[in-house]
Design a protein around this motif. Structure first.
Motif, short mmCIF file in Angstrom:
data_model
loop_
_atom_site.label_atom_id
_atom_site.label_comp_id
_atom_site.label_asym_id
_atom_site.label_seq_id
_atom_site.Cartn_x
_atom_site.Cartn_y
_atom_site.Cartn_z
N VAL A 90 0.87 -1.18 0.00
CA VAL A 90 0.00 0.00 0.00
C VAL A 90 0.91 1.23 0.00
CG1 VAL A 90 -1.75 1.31 1.28
CG2 VAL A 90 -1.90 -1.20 1.14
N LEU A 91 0.82 1.98 -1.10
CA LEU A 91 1.66 3.17 -1.26
C LEU A 91 0.82 4.42 -1.03
CD1 LEU A 91 4.34 4.55 -2.28
CD2 LEU A 91 3.29 4.54 -4.54
N VAL A 92 1.18 5.19 -0.02
CA VAL A 92 0.48 6.47 0.21
C VAL A 92 1.37 7.56 -0.38
CG1 VAL A 92 -0.52 8.04 1.90
CG2 VAL A 92 -0.64 5.56 2.28
N ASP A 93 0.85 8.19 -1.44
CA ASP A 93 1.60 9.23 -2.14
C ASP A 93 1.30 10.57 -1.47
OD1 ASP A 93 2.49 11.20 -3.86
OD2 ASP A 93 1.79 10.20 -5.67
N ALA B 106 3.61 -3.47 7.97
CA ALA B 106 4.83 -3.79 7.23
C ALA B 106 4.67 -3.56 5.73
CB ALA B 106 5.23 -5.23 7.51
N ASN B 107 3.41 -3.54 5.25
CA ASN B 107 3.18 -3.41 3.80
C ASN B 107 2.91 -1.95 3.38
OD1 ASN B 107 0.78 -3.55 5.27
ND2 ASN B 107 -0.41 -4.27 3.52
N LEU B 108 3.20 -1.01 4.28
CA LEU B 108 2.92 0.41 3.99
C LEU B 108 4.17 1.14 3.49
CD1 LEU B 108 0.59 2.51 4.33
CD2 LEU B 108 1.54 3.01 6.58
N PHE B 109 4.01 1.88 2.40
CA PHE B 109 5.10 2.69 1.83
C PHE B 109 4.60 4.13 1.72
CE2 PHE B 109 5.77 -1.57 0.40
CZ PHE B 109 7.14 -1.75 0.42
N ILE B 110 5.52 5.08 1.88
CA ILE B 110 5.13 6.49 1.76
C ILE B 110 6.05 7.18 0.76
CG2 ILE B 110 4.95 8.70 3.02
CD1 ILE B 110 4.79 6.24 5.42
N ALA B 111 5.43 7.88 -0.20
CA ALA B 111 6.22 8.60 -1.21
C ALA B 111 6.07 10.11 -1.01
CB ALA B 111 5.74 8.22 -2.61
N ARG B 112 7.16 10.81 -1.18
CA ARG B 112 7.14 12.28 -1.15
C ARG B 112 7.86 12.79 -2.39
NH1 ARG B 112 7.21 14.30 4.38
NH2 ARG B 112 5.54 13.15 5.41
N THR B 113 7.60 14.04 -2.75
CA THR B 113 8.29 14.65 -3.89
C THR B 113 8.80 16.04 -3.51
OG1 THR B 113 8.08 15.40 -6.18
CG2 THR B 113 6.10 15.55 -4.83
N GLY C 297 9.85 2.97 3.52
CA GLY C 297 9.20 1.68 3.79
C GLY C 297 10.06 0.92 4.78
N GLY C 298 9.59 -0.24 5.19
CA GLY C 298 10.37 -1.08 6.11
C GLY C 298 11.70 -1.48 5.49
N ALA C 299 12.73 -1.66 6.34
CA ALA C 299 14.09 -1.92 5.83
C ALA C 299 14.14 -3.16 4.93
CB ALA C 299 15.06 -2.06 6.99
N ASP C 300 13.45 -4.23 5.31
CA ASP C 300 13.55 -5.45 4.49
C ASP C 300 12.83 -5.28 3.15
OD1 ASP C 300 11.57 -5.29 6.34
OD2 ASP C 300 11.25 -7.46 6.49
N GLN C 301 11.70 -4.54 3.19
CA GLN C 301 10.98 -4.28 1.93
C GLN C 301 11.84 -3.39 1.02
OE1 GLN C 301 8.04 -5.61 1.45
NE2 GLN C 301 6.62 -5.27 3.13
N MET C 302 12.47 -2.39 1.61
CA MET C 302 13.26 -1.45 0.80
C MET C 302 14.49 -2.14 0.20
SD MET C 302 11.54 1.28 0.76
CE MET C 302 12.61 2.46 0.00
N SER C 303 15.03 -3.12 0.90
CA SER C 303 16.22 -3.79 0.35
C SER C 303 15.84 -4.59 -0.90
CB SER C 303 16.91 -4.66 1.41
OG SER C 303 16.12 -5.80 1.64
#
Ligand SMILES: Cc1ncc(COP(=O)(O)O)c(C=O)c1O
Length: 217
Positions: free
Chosen positions: A32-35, A54-61, A78-84
């Motif tokens: 789940v990406l919150v832009d 753990a499935n949450l990601f946040i995007a900024r610009t 996002g979480g470290a393991d997801q980002m890797s």
């Protein structure tokens, strides 16, 4: 992947942090990406509660409040393991060195960003008051733009945008977006920009003889 812009574009509407977290918890196998491209104009973020899902990601610009669209700079959290896992898939050169060198200057210049955001928030309130007084349908916004209804056909939005363009003000026709027939999106800027915008807007409403309440549906 479920992507949600919060605040949303082009309506400027928002979803609450609780609702976003509930959604992410309901679908643990989806990312789940919150832009949060317009975060600075809203002031609330899911960032502080990211670790709850753990499935949450946040995007900024840095394209909006920082005014650095040309540098193509953004951030993903996002979480470290997801980002890797993501790092293994993305280009090692996805941000150029000159943009990165400019970033620390931009982040340190708090005065500029705070002043710009204050100007935009004041402009947004002024525009919303003007639209309300003119009886025009619009969506109260938490971003740096306001979506308004210029009429009930796609042609009405084209005509409205064209008349404003002739007065030196550029707005976006959003008629082709789902549910936005006849709508234009007006982006706010500094006080000076807003003086000019409101002048042009009132003249255009008058010229098109959109009487009070006529754009509502
Ligand atoms: C919700 C949203 N996210 C991202 C972007 C674009 O950001 P960038 O310039 O970093 O590609 C926009 C631009 O309009 C937007 O509305």
């Amino acid at each position: 992947l479920i992507a949600i812009a919060n605040p949303n574009n082009p309506t400027g509407c928002i979803a609450s942090t609780d609702d976003l977290l509930r959604l992410a918890a309901e679908v643990p196998s989806a990312a789940v990406l919150v832009d949060e491209a317009y975060f600075e104009f809203y002031g609330r973020s899911v960032l502080e509660r990211r670790k709850e899902c753990a499935n949450l990601f946040i995007a900024r610009t840095f394209s909006k409040a920082y005014g650095l669209a040309g540098l193509r700079l953004g951030a993903l959290v996002g979480g470290a393991d997801q980002m890797s896992v993501l790092r293994r898939m993305c280009s090692p050169y996805n941000v150029n060195g000159i943009a990165l060198a400019c970033l620390s200057e931009a982040l340190n210049d708090r005065v500029y960003v705070e002043q710009y955001v204050r100007d935009v928030l004041e402009s947004r309130a002024r525009l919303e008051r003007t639209l309300e007084n003119a009886g025009i349908t619009f969506w109260p916004s938490q971003a740096n733009f306001v979506l308004m209804k210029a009429g009930s056909t796609p042609g009405a939005a084209v005509e409205f945008a064209e008349r404003l363009r002739k007065r030196g003000v550029l707005v976006r026709d959003r008629s082709s977006d789902f549910g936005c027939e006849g709508c234009v999106r007006i982006t706010l800027g500094t006080r000076k920009h807003t003086d000019r915008l409101i002048d042009a807007l009132l003249q255009t409403l008058d010229e098109l003889q959109i009487p009070q309440g006529a754009a509502q549906s």
